[in-house]
Write an enzyme that holds these catalytic residues in place. Sequence first.
Site, PDB file in Angstrom:
ATOM      1  N   ASN A 285       1.096  -2.403   5.244  1.00  0.00           N
ATOM      2  CA  ASN A 285       0.289  -1.189   5.350  1.00  0.00           C
ATOM      3  C   ASN A 285      -0.980  -1.249   4.512  1.00  0.00           C
ATOM      4  OD1 ASN A 285      -0.144   1.868   5.741  1.00  0.00           O
ATOM      5  ND2 ASN A 285       0.095   1.696   3.522  1.00  0.00           N
TER       6      ASN A 285
ATOM      7  N   TYR B  44     -13.686  -3.417   9.904  1.00  0.00           N
ATOM      8  CA  TYR B  44     -12.363  -2.787   9.983  1.00  0.00           C
ATOM      9  C   TYR B  44     -11.740  -3.001  11.363  1.00  0.00           C
ATOM     10  CZ  TYR B  44      -8.804   0.862   9.331  1.00  0.00           C
ATOM     11  OH  TYR B  44      -7.622   1.549   9.219  1.00  0.00           O
TER      12      TYR B  44
ATOM     13  N   SER C  76      -4.531  -0.071  13.851  1.00  0.00           N
ATOM     14  CA  SER C  76      -5.343   1.139  14.051  1.00  0.00           C
ATOM     15  C   SER C  76      -5.789   1.185  15.500  1.00  0.00           C
ATOM     16  CB  SER C  76      -6.570   1.121  13.136  1.00  0.00           C
ATOM     17  OG  SER C  76      -7.479   2.156  13.479  1.00  0.00           O
TER      18      SER C  76
ATOM     19  N   GLY D 143       0.823  -1.206   0.000  1.00  0.00           N
ATOM     20  CA  GLY D 143       0.000   0.000   0.000  1.00  0.00           C
ATOM     21  C   GLY D 143       0.854   1.252   0.000  1.00  0.00           C
TER      22      GLY D 143
ATOM     23  N   ARG E  96       0.607   5.760  -1.862  1.00  0.00           N
ATOM     24  CA  ARG E  96       0.041   7.009  -1.362  1.00  0.00           C
ATOM     25  C   ARG E  96      -0.035   6.961   0.158  1.00  0.00           C
ATOM     26  NH1 ARG E  96      -6.530   6.662  -2.217  1.00  0.00           N
ATOM     27  NH2 ARG E  96      -6.828   4.630  -1.236  1.00  0.00           N
TER      28      ARG E  96
END
Length: 242
Positions: free
Chosen positions: A90, A155, A142, A11, A14
């Site tokens: 990531n 998520y 996260s 990932g 960006r």
Amino acid sequence: MLKGKVAVVTGASRGIGEAIALKLASLGADIAVIYAGNSLAAQNVCDHCREDYGVKASAYQCDVSSFETAKQTVAAIKADFGTVHILVNNAGITRDGLCAMMKEEDFDAVLDTNLKGAFHMIRHCTGMFLKNREGCIINIASVVGLTGNAGQSNYAASKAGLIGLTKSIAKELAPRGIRCNAIAPGFIKTDMTESQADNPLLAAVPLGRMGEPADVADAAAYLATAGYVTGEVLRIDGGIAM
């Protein structure tokens, strides 16, 4: 500091992944940029790595949710770079919605990319780590994986699972000199969080602002060089989850 090391960042075209790739390149690491779809953005990251920091950099398109595709991509990286020393997982997606109305495919897609994708990359890179008798795995989790969040059951589950995976891998591989840690970002300014700019939860951030991708990249650089740290979950969240 990382000269002679090879880092794989998923990932990485960006946002947080790009910032991590550039940070590790600035420390001398050669970079394998893994991206899902935007080849131009991935090539731009490679160009910055080469031109700004004089390191080797190549881009690889890969759907990390596929065991076989991840295997083929790691094999290609090994052929091009010789080995891998650092793996940053990531790559991640969101498919937000209330659990009572969530489609099964939305739950599966998030788990397949965010959690299984990390497993696939770890699984296929571990042979090189074992051969080198060293390795550093950094999983981007996260704070939602620590606290939960309404509307993000898929998520949150994927990121909580990633934290459990981190600790298990750390215990499995520590005797061979291989470290595995996680970073748990909070509200970070990226394309993925543009819609969160007015989120009332931002008022609960003790530091009073969103973080920058560079904040997470700095944490990744620390973990890449912290030889006596493993099994840790490092929150980069402005204090929201303390």
